[in-house]
Design a protein around this motif. Structure first.
Motif, PDB file in Angstrom:
ATOM      1  N   LEU A  19      50.791  47.272  45.054  1.00 50.46           N
ATOM      2  CA  LEU A  19      49.413  47.761  45.164  1.00 50.46           C
ATOM      3  C   LEU A  19      48.970  47.694  46.626  1.00 50.46           C
ATOM      4  O   LEU A  19      48.463  46.659  47.072  1.00 50.46           O
ATOM      5  N   LEU A  30      41.531  50.056  42.762  1.00 54.53           N
ATOM      6  CA  LEU A  30      42.718  49.245  42.974  1.00 54.53           C
ATOM      7  C   LEU A  30      42.493  47.817  42.477  1.00 54.53           C
ATOM      8  O   LEU A  30      43.384  47.186  41.908  1.00 54.53           O
ATOM      9  N   ASP A  32      40.607  46.998  40.007  1.00 53.85           N
ATOM     10  CA  ASP A  32      40.751  47.068  38.552  1.00 53.85           C
ATOM     11  C   ASP A  32      42.226  47.095  38.140  1.00 53.85           C
ATOM     12  O   ASP A  32      42.625  46.450  37.174  1.00 53.85           O
ATOM     13  N   ASN A  33      43.015  47.853  38.906  1.00 54.16           N
ATOM     14  CA  ASN A  33      44.449  47.920  38.587  1.00 54.16           C
ATOM     15  C   ASN A  33      45.106  46.560  38.751  1.00 54.16           C
ATOM     16  O   ASN A  33      45.961  46.163  37.972  1.00 54.16           O
ATOM     17  N   LYS A  36      44.103  44.450  35.811  1.00 51.26           N
ATOM     18  CA  LYS A  36      44.841  44.896  34.625  1.00 51.26           C
ATOM     19  C   LYS A  36      46.276  44.342  34.661  1.00 51.26           C
ATOM     20  O   LYS A  36      46.786  43.851  33.653  1.00 51.26           O
ATOM     21  N   ALA A  37      46.876  44.414  35.851  1.00 46.89           N
ATOM     22  CA  ALA A  37      48.277  43.969  35.977  1.00 46.89           C
ATOM     23  C   ALA A  37      48.400  42.461  35.746  1.00 46.89           C
ATOM     24  O   ALA A  37      49.276  42.018  35.002  1.00 46.89           O
TER      25      ALA A  37
END
Ligand code: FAD
Length: 224
Positions: A19, A30, A32-33, A36-37
């Motif tokens: 990321l 990003l 949020d990603n 999530k990860a």
């Protein structure tokens, strides 16, 4: 190089997620990603790495918001023995470290109880505001076993959010790059009772740049 790291991770059987992140101008998507990860059980335990450590620490701290549910019951033992003055505010730590807390009836015929932490990660946009029967059953069960007279008829529930830090201690500091900005956040579900002293510290930092209170514990640099 990310490509080399990806190959090395693959060789070691590690799921690799890259990321690219600009700490000076964080991209909310990003973030949020990232959330999530790291909250996906398939990716746990997660090893978070960046060359400077600043970006990994920033992302680790930036969003640790979790959903909490509060419940109200009419006590089967009657309200009077569960009233302020008769019954204390309590936190009960159970085997395994899970805690629940409760507040006696103040006005009306209801007591409030809730688990402390352990909720799923969320954001103000994604929080699930629906309280499921299984959640009510879980707290009713714990209350019924530990304090039977306080359990009783379920009245209602509502959700809220805790903003947690990794060690559940606060973040209170002058901004490292903008000395005219003072940061106080990450109160991890136990900030309210400290409001008077936190306000004093913030006033000290804003006016004098220093405080007589020992605030090293709250220095965000601890996450580097
Ligand atoms: C369900 C629940 C139970 C809790 N129980 C306890 C407890 O028993 N004991 C305890 O010590 N702590 C408890 N806490 C934690 C405590 O409430 C928090 O730690 C504390 O309120 C955090 O204070 P704060 O000033 O950082 O944030 P907040 O209290 O959230 O204040 C932030 C304020 O900023 C405002 N705001 C947000 N965005 C903007 C904007 N863009 N412009 C202008 N204003 C804005 C908000 O409206 C809000 O008024 C609990 C928290 C929850 C959710």
């Amino acid at each position: 190089m990310a490509r080399d790291r990806k190959a090395a991770a693959k060789e070691a059987g590690i799921n690799f997620i890259h990321l690219p992140f600009n700490a000076a101008a964080p991209d909310p998507m990003l973030v949020d990603n990232f959330l999530k990860a790291v909250t996906d059980p398939r990716n746990q335990p997660a090893f978070i790495h960046c060359a400077s450590a600043n970006r990994a620490a920033a992302l680790w701290m930036i969003k640790r918001v979790e959903r909490q549910v509060q419940f109200w019951f009419t006590p089967r033992g009657g309200t009077d023995p569960n009233r302020v003055g008769q019954f204390p505010i309590f936190i009960w730590e159970m085997a395994g470290g899970r805690q629940f807390y409760g507040l006696p009836a103040r006005t009306g015929d209801e007591v409030k109880v809730a688990f402390v932490r352990g909720g799923p990660s969320c954001t103000p946009d994604t929080i699930d505001r629906t309280v499921r029967p299984a959640e009510v059953a879980a707290i009713a069960d714990v209350l019924g076993q530990r304090i039977p007279s306080m359990s009783g008829t379920f009245l209602r529930a509502s959700t809220c959010m805790y903003t947690n830090t990794a060690d559940e201690h606060f973040v209170i500091a002058n901004h490292p790059e903008r000395q005219n900005v003072v940061v106080a956040c990450g109160f991890s579900g136990h900030g309210f009772k400290f409001v008077p002293v936190v306000a004093e510290i913030l006033a000290d930092l804003a006016i004098d740049g220093v405080t007589r209170h020992p605030i090293d514990l709250f220095n965000p640099a601890r996450f580097r």
